[in-house]
Design an enzyme around this catalytic site. Structure first.
Site, PDB file in Angstrom:
ATOM      1  CG  ASP A 100      -2.018  -1.024   1.150  1.00  0.00           C
ATOM      2  OD1 ASP A 100      -2.440  -1.374   0.035  1.00  0.00           O
ATOM      3  OD2 ASP A 100      -2.465  -1.482   2.221  1.00  0.00           O
ATOM      4  CG  ASP A 147      -6.451  -1.534  -1.649  1.00  0.00           C
ATOM      5  OD1 ASP A 147      -6.695  -2.736  -1.860  1.00  0.00           O
ATOM      6  OD2 ASP A 147      -5.529  -1.156  -0.891  1.00  0.00           O
TER       7      ASP A 147
END
Length: 167
Positions: A122, A144
């Site tokens: 991330d 995401d």
């Protein structure tokens, strides 16, 4: 062939996701901030998520993680792909493209879980300005964002479609 065109978006999202993650892994040491943009609104960071959204399942045992974070998502991705290409007119063209974006995000994160030791890279951190009781929104990635946006738009198309329209 028309029903397979949305998978071009799937491939684009997978490529964009994996390229951005590879750049972050290569250039940004883990658990550090590369830069802040627009004041403190956007940070480019490198963190790893060993669970799913909002770090749910971090403390699960590895066998359970394999089932819930790899096997179940693979089944979901395959079922959604089948649903996209089915010869029935239950979906609009736009909804097929949204599902293809969902698949792209799902596959992008699956690649990480399978090839990066059950962790997902991330790197996008945004300031939440205290909304929902958090100063910063949980760090996320291209996959995401693709999953989230496609699901929200899909729900809106279903909620606001007229009764005479194809569902």
């Amino acid at each position: 062939m028309k029903r397979y065109r949305p998978f071009l978006l799937t491939l684009f999202i997978i490529a964009a996701d994996q390229i951005t993650k590879a750049l972050i892994v290569h250039y940004v040491p883990e658990n550090t901030v590369l830069c802040s943009l627009f004041g403190d609104f956007l940070r480019i960071v490198h963190v790893r998520n060993t669970a799913v959204a909002f770090s749910l399942g971090t403390n699960f045992a590895v066998p359970l993680k394999i089932v819930l974070f790899i096997i179940v998502p693979i089944v979901v991705v395959v079922l959604v792909c089948v649903f996209i290409v089915r010869d029935r007119d239950e979906l609009t063209s736009f909804q097929r493209w949204l599902l293809a974006a969902f698949v792209g995000g799902g596959v992008g994160n699956l690649i990480d879980r399978i090839f990066r030791g059950m962790s997902v890279v991330d790197f996008i951190s945004t300031n939440n300005y205290g909304w929902f009781g958090m100063e910063r929104f949980p760090t996320y990635n291209v996959a995401d964002a693709s999953i989230t946006v496609s699901v929200i738009l899909l729900m809106l198309t279903i909620l606001f479609s007229s009764k005479g329209e194809k569902k």
